[in-house]
Design a protein around this motif. Structure first.
Motif, short mmCIF file in Angstrom:
data_model
loop_
_atom_site.label_atom_id
_atom_site.label_comp_id
_atom_site.label_asym_id
_atom_site.label_seq_id
_atom_site.Cartn_x
_atom_site.Cartn_y
_atom_site.Cartn_z
N CYS A 1 -2.70 -17.76 -16.37
CA CYS A 1 -2.74 -19.19 -16.06
C CYS A 1 -2.63 -19.39 -14.54
O CYS A 1 -1.80 -18.76 -13.89
CB CYS A 1 -1.60 -19.93 -16.77
N GLN B 1 -1.76 -22.26 -12.95
CA GLN B 1 -0.66 -23.13 -12.53
C GLN B 1 0.53 -23.06 -13.49
O GLN B 1 1.56 -22.49 -13.15
CB GLN B 1 -1.15 -24.58 -12.40
N LEU B 2 0.41 -23.59 -14.69
CA LEU B 2 1.53 -23.65 -15.63
C LEU B 2 1.22 -22.85 -16.89
O LEU B 2 0.08 -22.83 -17.35
CB LEU B 2 1.83 -25.11 -16.01
N CYS C 1 -2.17 -22.58 -21.41
CA CYS C 1 -2.07 -22.94 -20.00
C CYS C 1 -2.09 -24.46 -19.84
O CYS C 1 -2.65 -25.17 -20.67
CB CYS C 1 -3.20 -22.31 -19.19
N CYS D 1 -7.39 -24.36 -13.19
CA CYS D 1 -7.18 -25.79 -13.00
C CYS D 1 -8.09 -26.28 -11.89
O CYS D 1 -8.27 -25.60 -10.88
CB CYS D 1 -5.72 -26.08 -12.65
N GLN E 1 -0.34 -40.65 -4.15
CA GLN E 1 0.72 -39.84 -3.57
C GLN E 1 1.92 -40.71 -3.26
O GLN E 1 1.80 -41.86 -2.83
CB GLN E 1 0.23 -39.16 -2.29
N SER F 1 -6.96 -30.87 -13.88
CA SER F 1 -7.33 -30.76 -15.29
C SER F 1 -7.68 -29.31 -15.61
O SER F 1 -8.07 -28.54 -14.72
CB SER F 1 -8.53 -31.67 -15.61
N CYS G 1 -1.85 -27.75 -16.48
CA CYS G 1 -2.06 -28.02 -15.05
C CYS G 1 -1.07 -29.08 -14.58
O CYS G 1 -0.55 -29.87 -15.36
CB CYS G 1 -3.49 -28.49 -14.80
N GLN G 2 -0.84 -29.08 -13.27
CA GLN G 2 0.02 -30.07 -12.66
C GLN G 2 -0.70 -31.41 -12.57
O GLN G 2 -1.90 -31.51 -12.83
CB GLN G 2 0.45 -29.59 -11.27
N ASP G 3 0.05 -32.46 -12.18
CA ASP G 3 -0.54 -33.78 -12.03
C ASP G 3 -1.63 -33.75 -10.98
O ASP G 3 -1.48 -33.14 -9.91
CB ASP G 3 0.53 -34.81 -11.64
#
Length: 248
Positions: free
Chosen positions: A124, A126-127, A137, A152, A166, A144, A139-141
């Motif tokens: 993975c 990212q996550l 797996c 991601c 942000q 996708s 993904c962060q904010d």
């Protein structure tokens, strides 16, 4: 026979079978004797009869080593392993007391989940989220999951819309709005001080300045207040857009 057979040798077993034989049968009957008398005698006849015959037959036997058994009663090989604790989660007994586990499970009875996220082999980007017997797996904010379910990619914003998702941009915008509000309040206070002489329509000799000049200055202050109010309204609209994007 097999390396898992601890003892093997001949053994006899008792076998029963039916066999035929000739059996004599004595039948009495009456006949005429001397002096015209009746005499009783017998005659012998023979018939086929059947009887059970028992005999000992040699038979090969095998004793399995501990932890092993025969696959069926007619086999002499001991190739079936015995597991005292039943294998779980799709596992099969491959060695005495130990199960062969499918991917994602471990332990003697395949009862323990393998945490794929604890190692770097999950792939993975990212996550990594561990699940029972597997993982997936995430993904962060702002990202996708790609088509390979591991990578991601950044989210593409909708055309014609500014992205203010942000937290730093939102905080700066709020600070700018507060600064503009404080400036508007200061100008309004100054305007009240400037217009105070005009609230009384009675002439006064202590004005100390030309009333026309004061009125012109007051109108300029009003224009500045209107301009700052428009800037505050524009920033509030942008802030609402940021909130909508963060919720999406």
């Amino acid at each position: 026979l097999s390396r898992r057979v601890c003892a093997a040798g001949p053994q006899s077993r008792l076998s029963a079978s039916a066999e035929s034989h000739v059996q004599p049968v004595y039948q009495p009957y009456l006949t005429t004797c001397q002096g015209h008398r009746l005499c009783s005698t017998y005659r012998t006849i023979y018939r086929v009869a059947y009887r059970q015959r028992y005999r000992q037959l040699p038979e090969a036997t095998a004793s399995c080593c501990p932890g092993w058994s025969r696959a069926n009663s007619h086999s002499l090989s001991c190739n079936r392993a015995l597991c005292w604790v039943p294998c779980q989660n799709g596992g099969s007994c491959a060695f005495p007391g130990r199960c062969s586990c499918p991917p994602g499970w471990t332990g003697r009875a395949c009862q323990t989940d393998v945490d794929e996220c604890a190692s770097q082999s999950h792939g993975c980007s990212q996550l990594c989220i561990n699940t029972a017997g597997s993982f997936h797996c995430a993904c962060q904010d702002g990202f996708s999951l790609a088509a390979d379910d591991k990578g991601c990619q950044p989210l593409v914003p909708a055309p014609g819309m500014d992205t203010f998702s942000q937290a730093g941009a939102s905080s700066e915008m709020k600070e700018e709005m507060e600064d503009l509000r404080s400036r508007v309040e200061a100008l309004e206070q100054k305007l009240q001080l400037v217009l105070a002489p005009f609230h009384n329509l009675m002439p006064s000799e202590d004005v100390g300045a030309d009333p026309i000049s004061r009125l012109s200055h007051s109108l300029q202050q009003l224009d500045r207040i209107d301009s700052l109010s428009e800037q505050i309204s524009f920033l509030e609209e942008r802030l609402e857009t940021c909130k909508c994007l963060e919720k999406a």
